[in-house]
Motif scaffolding. Structure first.
Motif, short mmCIF file in Angstrom:
data_model
loop_
_atom_site.label_atom_id
_atom_site.label_comp_id
_atom_site.label_asym_id
_atom_site.label_seq_id
_atom_site.Cartn_x
_atom_site.Cartn_y
_atom_site.Cartn_z
N GLY A 10 0.78 -1.20 0.04
CA GLY A 10 -0.02 -0.01 0.09
C GLY A 10 0.83 1.32 0.10
N GLY A 11 2.09 1.10 -0.18
CA GLY A 11 3.02 2.22 -0.06
C GLY A 11 3.40 2.73 1.27
N GLY A 12 3.15 2.13 2.47
CA GLY A 12 3.57 2.51 4.01
C GLY A 12 4.98 2.09 4.04
N LYS A 13 5.64 2.70 5.03
CA LYS A 13 6.95 2.36 5.55
C LYS A 13 6.72 1.22 6.50
#
Length: 87
Positions: A10-13
């Motif tokens: 989802g693009g989160g770190k």
């Protein structure tokens, strides 16, 4: 202090936490962590120094650890210590 980080779908770190230690005094050698690890980091060790052979898991291939903590989730005795790695 900067740690190695990844990116989720989802693009989160995401900061992986690698296995640092397995507490052999708590381990009951149930094998749940071994089955949960997809990267063959663990192996079963047996001390046969005396009549009561003690079996426990050891971190044999720590370079293969990806920091997913599946072993810790599977462990009923909370034997694992994890930590992020500095970049």
């Amino acid at each position: 202090m900067a740690y190695i980080t990844g990116v989720t779908k989802g693009g989160g770190k995401w900061t992986p936490e690698y296995v640092m230690d397995v507490d052999n005094s708590k381990c009951i050698a149930c094998g749940r962590c071994y089955k949960a690890c997809s990267f063959s980091c663990l192996s079963l060790h047996e001390d046969d120094d005396d009549d009561s052979a003690k079996r426990y898991m050891v971190l044999e291939n720590d370079d293969a650890c990806v920091g997913c903590k599946a072993c810790a989730v599977a462990c009923p005795k909370k034997c694992f210590t994890h930590a992020p790695m500095e970049a």
